[in-house]
Design a protein around this motif. Structure first.
Motif, short mmCIF file in Angstrom:
data_model
loop_
_atom_site.label_atom_id
_atom_site.label_comp_id
_atom_site.label_asym_id
_atom_site.label_seq_id
_atom_site.Cartn_x
_atom_site.Cartn_y
_atom_site.Cartn_z
N GLY A 6 0.62 -1.26 -0.32
CA GLY A 6 -0.28 -0.04 0.25
C GLY A 6 0.50 1.10 0.38
N THR A 7 1.46 1.56 0.66
CA THR A 7 2.81 2.66 0.56
C THR A 7 3.77 3.10 -0.38
OG1 THR A 7 4.63 1.15 1.64
CG2 THR A 7 2.78 2.29 3.92
N GLN A 8 3.59 2.27 -1.06
CA GLN A 8 4.46 1.26 -2.60
C GLN A 8 3.23 2.24 -3.62
OE1 GLN A 8 7.56 1.24 -2.19
NE2 GLN A 8 6.97 1.91 0.11
N ARG A 9 2.15 1.86 -3.50
CA ARG A 9 1.32 1.51 -4.73
C ARG A 9 0.61 2.51 -4.81
NH1 ARG A 9 0.84 -4.13 -4.72
NH2 ARG A 9 2.26 -5.22 -5.69
N LEU A 10 0.02 3.51 -3.35
CA LEU A 10 -0.36 4.88 -3.15
C LEU A 10 0.01 5.62 -4.01
CD1 LEU A 10 -3.40 6.27 -2.06
CD2 LEU A 10 -1.96 5.88 -0.46
N THR A 11 1.62 5.71 -3.32
CA THR A 11 2.57 6.55 -4.01
C THR A 11 2.34 6.95 -5.23
OG1 THR A 11 3.22 6.31 -1.88
CG2 THR A 11 5.00 7.42 -3.40
N GLN A 12 3.10 5.71 -6.14
CA GLN A 12 2.72 6.24 -7.25
C GLN A 12 1.83 6.50 -7.84
OE1 GLN A 12 3.16 1.76 -8.00
NE2 GLN A 12 5.46 0.96 -7.87
N LEU A 13 0.13 6.25 -7.45
CA LEU A 13 -0.84 6.74 -8.03
C LEU A 13 -0.81 7.80 -7.67
CD1 LEU A 13 -2.44 3.79 -7.86
CD2 LEU A 13 -1.96 4.49 -9.77
N VAL A 14 -0.39 8.58 -6.47
CA VAL A 14 -1.63 9.60 -6.30
C VAL A 14 -0.28 10.74 -5.60
CG1 VAL A 14 -3.77 8.74 -5.18
CG2 VAL A 14 -1.70 9.29 -3.25
N GLY A 15 1.22 10.53 -5.38
CA GLY A 15 1.85 10.88 -5.61
C GLY A 15 2.60 11.22 -3.80
N LYS A 16 3.70 11.34 -3.34
CA LYS A 16 4.24 11.43 -1.87
C LYS A 16 3.14 12.14 -0.88
CE LYS A 16 8.03 13.71 -0.75
NZ LYS A 16 9.06 13.88 -0.74
N GLY A 17 2.87 13.44 -1.43
CA GLY A 17 2.15 14.49 -0.57
C GLY A 17 0.79 13.98 0.55
N LYS A 18 0.50 12.98 -1.12
CA LYS A 18 -0.99 12.63 -0.92
C LYS A 18 -1.14 11.27 -0.19
CE LYS A 18 -4.02 14.54 -1.69
NZ LYS A 18 -5.27 15.82 -0.48
N ALA A 19 -0.08 10.54 -0.35
CA ALA A 19 -0.29 8.76 -0.11
C ALA A 19 0.03 9.43 0.97
CB ALA A 19 1.21 8.37 -0.52
N ILE A 20 0.99 10.31 1.48
CA ILE A 20 1.22 10.15 3.52
C ILE A 20 0.46 10.58 3.78
CG2 ILE A 20 2.68 11.85 5.39
CD1 ILE A 20 5.11 11.37 3.00
N GLU A 21 -0.57 11.90 3.74
CA GLU A 21 -1.82 12.28 4.19
C GLU A 21 -2.78 11.85 4.78
OE1 GLU A 21 -5.94 15.61 3.22
OE2 GLU A 21 -3.64 15.21 1.96
N MET A 22 -2.92 10.53 3.45
CA MET A 22 -3.78 9.68 3.40
C MET A 22 -3.85 8.71 3.45
SD MET A 22 -5.50 8.82 -0.51
CE MET A 22 -6.32 7.55 0.07
N ILE A 23 -2.36 7.93 4.50
CA ILE A 23 -1.79 7.24 5.36
C ILE A 23 -1.61 7.00 6.56
CG2 ILE A 23 0.22 5.22 6.02
CD1 ILE A 23 0.82 5.48 3.07
N THR A 24 -1.42 8.64 6.78
CA THR A 24 -1.35 8.53 8.39
C THR A 24 -2.49 9.42 9.17
OG1 THR A 24 -0.56 11.52 7.40
CG2 THR A 24 1.33 9.59 7.65
N THR A 25 -2.92 10.15 8.41
CA THR A 25 -4.99 10.49 8.91
C THR A 25 -5.61 9.27 8.82
OG1 THR A 25 -5.55 11.01 6.58
CG2 THR A 25 -4.08 12.91 8.04
N ALA A 26 -5.09 8.15 8.19
CA ALA A 26 -5.84 7.23 7.85
C ALA A 26 -7.29 7.98 7.18
CB ALA A 26 -6.13 6.60 9.59
N ASN A 27 -7.37 8.56 6.91
CA ASN A 27 -9.19 8.92 6.42
C ASN A 27 -9.20 8.35 5.23
OD1 ASN A 27 -9.80 10.93 8.89
ND2 ASN A 27 -8.99 12.64 7.67
#
Length: 259
Positions: free
Chosen positions: A146-167
């Motif tokens: 998940g950390t790899q593919r989400l970053t590939q798809l939406v970019g670093k900033g949005k991936a970190i936001e989605m993963i660390t907020t869990a929203n």
């Protein structure tokens, strides 16, 4: 093919795969993952299958995550093995498949469910779908890529936001972020996936496989340019290439045989 947790059927060269644990919101337990590994292998080796549509049973969830109860008491070594085995046998196997996989996201796609959808080559979401990676609320991180593919798809900033907020995000947001290809009413979800695969079915199967392999090599830093060059050259050796050129010159529809 008879499975306990999956419904699997091939119709008109499309493998329809439904994760059938509706009461558990189609959560991925060990048995379901083992069955997924088996059906992905079947799709890859069976010429009759030209594409795969994965969805969840019912209207609430695509897959609402992994079955947490199964690994609640794991230690570090067991957790690492869980992630390694799942990635290799299911998630990486889907991404590296020779046929296109489409995730038809019919509801919640959370945790391992979103990771499953991201492993697919394309994603279509119902307009009521909700997507997210809530693992940090359990003291974990995504472990099935998940950390790899989400970053590939939406970019670093949005991936970190989605993963660390869990929203969770809406289907509309997922489309805006590039996480899904299309958003449609739930009633049109499977037909949209079929529309795409019916176009793919008209194309040369070996070329489709080569294209998927080359794109995946690009996002996974596996020297995509070299992979593309090699695959491009091999296409010239296929009967489908000769048929495609002949059909173009003769102004007719090509009849590809995957050879």
């Amino acid at each position: 093919m008879a499975y306990q947790n999956l419904i699997s059927e091939v119709k008109e060269h499309i493998l329809y795969l439904t994760i059938n644990r509706e009461k558990a919101l189609n959560a991925l337990n060990k048995d379901t993952l083992a069955e997924l590994a088996d059906v992905v292998a079947f799709a890859n080796k069976t010429d009759e299958v030209r594409g795969v549509i994965i969805t969840g049973a019912g209207e609430k969830a695509f897959v609402a995550g992994a079955d947490i109860k199964e690994f609640a008491d794991y230690n570090g070594k067991q957790g690492k093995e869980l992630a390694k085995r799942g990635q290799e046998q299911v998630f990486d196997a889907i991404e590296n498949a020779t046929k296109p996989f489409i995730a038809a996201i019919n509801g919640f796609a959370l945790g391992g469910g979103l990771e499953l959808a991201m492993a697919c080559h394309m994603r279509i979401a119902a307009d009521n779908a909700r997507l997210g990676l809530p693992e940090v609320t359990l003291g974990l991180i995504p472990g099935y890529g998940g950390t790899q593919r989400l970053t590939q798809l939406v970019g670093k900033g949005k991936a970190i936001e989605m993963i660390t907020t869990a929203n969770m995000i809406t289907a509309a947001d997922a489309l805006a972020f590039g996480l899904v290809n299309h958003v449609v009413p739930q009633a049109d979800l499977i037909s949209k996936a079929e529309e795409i695969l019916n176009l793919v079915k008209q194309r040369a199967p070996l070329a489709v496989s080569a294209a998927i392999k080359s794109v995946i090599a690009a996002v996974n830093n596996h020297n995509g340019y070299a992979t593309e060059i090699e695959a491009f050259g091999k296409c010239f050796e296929t009967a489908d290439f000769k048929e495609g050129v002949a059909a173009f010159v003769e102004k007719r529809k090509a009849i590809f045989k995957g050879k």
